[in-house]
Design a protein around this motif. Structure first.
Motif, short mmCIF file in Angstrom:
data_model
loop_
_atom_site.label_atom_id
_atom_site.label_comp_id
_atom_site.label_asym_id
_atom_site.label_seq_id
_atom_site.Cartn_x
_atom_site.Cartn_y
_atom_site.Cartn_z
N CYS A 26 -3.14 -29.79 24.31
CA CYS A 26 -2.43 -29.69 23.03
C CYS A 26 -1.02 -30.20 23.22
N CYS A 27 -0.38 -30.55 22.12
CA CYS A 27 1.06 -30.75 22.21
C CYS A 27 1.74 -30.20 20.97
N HIS A 28 3.02 -29.96 21.11
CA HIS A 28 3.82 -29.42 20.02
C HIS A 28 4.97 -30.38 19.74
N GLY A 40 -3.34 -26.88 18.57
CA GLY A 40 -4.19 -25.79 19.03
C GLY A 40 -4.14 -24.56 18.15
N SER A 41 -3.35 -24.62 17.08
CA SER A 41 -3.20 -23.42 16.25
C SER A 41 -4.39 -23.26 15.33
N HIS A 44 0.30 -29.45 10.38
CA HIS A 44 -0.60 -29.41 11.52
C HIS A 44 -1.35 -30.74 11.60
N ARG A 45 -1.27 -31.37 12.76
CA ARG A 45 -1.93 -32.66 12.98
C ARG A 45 -3.23 -32.48 13.75
N GLU A 101 4.09 -30.35 26.07
CA GLU A 101 2.66 -30.57 26.35
C GLU A 101 2.05 -29.30 26.93
N VAL A 102 0.83 -29.02 26.51
CA VAL A 102 0.09 -27.87 27.03
C VAL A 102 -1.09 -28.43 27.82
N THR A 103 -1.06 -28.21 29.12
CA THR A 103 -2.14 -28.76 29.95
C THR A 103 -3.16 -27.68 30.28
#
Lengths: 337, 337
Positions: free
Chosen positions: B16-18, A280-281, A18-19, B7-9
């Motif tokens: 957030c991004c994954h 976001g986790s 997790h960053r 990307e989570v907008t």
């Protein structure tokens, strides 16, 4: 750029990481430590709640309606929807003579698993009162009632209450309010997009309000004392905010936000901490928060031991086998003056 | 190194991004496309289940015990614990005369929310049967019964069944079995740590088993046809594996794994896809999987429209306000021969 803050192992392998970003700021506004970009812009989410509670105190509504400090703590909460939270919000609404239906926060199952099971056992759906933000919304309605603001559109940015709150956020974060990026929060009210440095600065002021004008200083002391005196109202059973403030014994002001947001104020060090997890986790967030406090020397060995399950969560499977660990993996970088 | 895949907008801001890794491999073993490191090593988790089902077919147990193709699909499942899954596993156990208590998978609430609510309404705790891996475990017990293996330690790496499965994974992934890193899975059995290139290769063989010896080819056709003929057994209601295989109409073999793992085989392209999300979160995974299939031309416009909610999930709050979107943000990189 974000940095790896937490590793999740299974056996001998790092299975996930997790960053995120960390900023530590003092009440002089100096960035003291960071990991990743301390000016990363994201939404402050529910960590802004203590600031959003200011008008309840300064409007005189507490005296007029007999709002207690325990209820004030609930206005700063992302609560677990346990009975005492729901009853707390109901009590506030009774005092201001507003029906629960007026809460515009929406509804979701209580975060607390036992509270959820109780509802399901009775075949009941969750109400607005169970929403983790119902306390904040009840506080907003208190201010609307006190100031004679309209009740039906208090969630809109144009509403005078939301304009006041935007001013306060800009002021507290020392950030131009016209530069704040506005989104819609989980509960329908505006959220504030600004650099995590500025979140940390606001928490430095919460920790050390002496830099603020006299009236504001007193307001902040009332709010932060309410949070640390009634930490169970700010989160709930087995929640980091609650357990961290209990262990902190008045020295730590802690408030989570959705999507991996966390802020802490450390009174005796006059510091504010902002954490944002890139994904976001919530899994990585608690280990990061405790590790930052450890590296800052804000928790002693005994306190760290009490928070061990947040600091180094075990990775256990459906059989309760220990499969691996969640472990913080970063070092705060000292920012040179 | 991982790359940003999703990307989570919220409003105008990326909140957030994954990150993660993608590998696309053909049944000749050629790496065709990738994003991030295609040799990233992680655990294959439940995406290995179709391979783990091979001994059920090859041992002759299906004929002996009258195991159906629908039940075979359940052996490849991470199911939602709906009634038809639980009854399916119970049916298998009856056929081999083994009590549900012999399943060593552990228990957890059904993934399916309605199934969970049903249990809670009755005040019941979930059983082993509700565990998403109970199908796989019942399949393992079928093999143990057929081969006269001990039943009480079938989850241990030393057990002859697990040794057979390790051999099969090494063979199918074309990876030395002594280099496979072993961890403990969510349900207690060994998991296999190896590069995602090798996961994708195994799925290329599932999609195109002509490269395999005759007997193995037939086995694979039986297993993958079971999965695509009974996709509701492999996942459940509103689950990506199920809905993707339904839309794929026999052309796509899809199986999720915990911690952001996903594999797909595309029969008509003779390709295997491996996806690993760095943070292990499921939020980014479905958009990545659908986007990879889109970029490969494996889904047409109509099929993409049916999978829109997986491809571009909406970010809605407790009030159902549309706050933002979850959007894939990557381009497959062609690997030059």
């Amino acid at each position: 750029m974000s940095e790896v803050l937490v590793e999740v192992t299974r056996g001998d392998l790092v299975e996930c990481c997790h960053r995120g970003y960390v900023a530590v700021v003092n009440s002089q506004g100096e960035l003291v430590y960071s990991v990743g970009d301390p000016y990363h812009i994201s939404y402050w989410r529910s960590s802004a709640k203590p600031i959003q509670a200011i008008p309840v105190v300064e409007s005189g509504a507490m005296e007029r309606y007999g709002i207690t400090l325990k209820e004030l703590a609930l206005f700063c909460a992302s609560h677990s929807g346990e009975d005492f939270h729901v009853e707390g919000v109901l009590g506030v609404l009774k005092k201001i003579d507003i029906a629960p239906e007026e809460l515009r926060c929406g509804s979701h199952m209580p975060y607390n698993k036992k509270a959820e099971a109780k509802l399901l056992e009775k075949g009941l759906a969750p109400s607005n009162l169970h929403c983790n933000c119902s306390g904040k919304h009840s506080g907003m309605l208190v201010v609307c009632q006190q100031k004679n603001y309209p009740l039906d559109d208090y969630t809109l940015l144009e509403h005078p209450l939301q304009q006041e709150l935007l001013d306060l956020v800009g002021e507290f974060c020392n950030y131009p309010k016209e530069k704040i990026i506005i989104g819609i929060d989980g509960c329908g009210v505006p959220v504030y997009g600004l650099p995590i440095y500025n979140w940390a600065l606001a928490y430095a002021y919460l920790a050390d309000p002496t830099a603020l004008e006299e009236k504001r200083r007193k307001t902040i002391e009332i709010i932060t004392n309410a949070m640390t005196d009634f930490p169970e109202m700010v989160g709930g059973t087995d929640r980091l905010c609650t357990d961290l403030m209990k262990v902190g014994k008045g020295n730590l002001i802690a408030k989570a936000g959705a999507e991996g947001v966390y802020c802490v104020g450390i009174k005796d060090q006059k510091l504010g901490i902002a954490v944002k997890m890139e994904d976001g986790s919530p899994r990585g967030r608690a280990p990061v928060v405790i590790e930052v406090l450890k590296q800052l020397g804000a928790l002693n060995e005994e306190e760290l031991a009490q928070l061990k399950n947040y600091h180094y969560p075990e990775n256990r499977n459906h059989r309760r086998d220990l499969c691996g660990m969640v472990t913080p993996k970063f070092t705060l970088k000292k920012v040179l003056a």
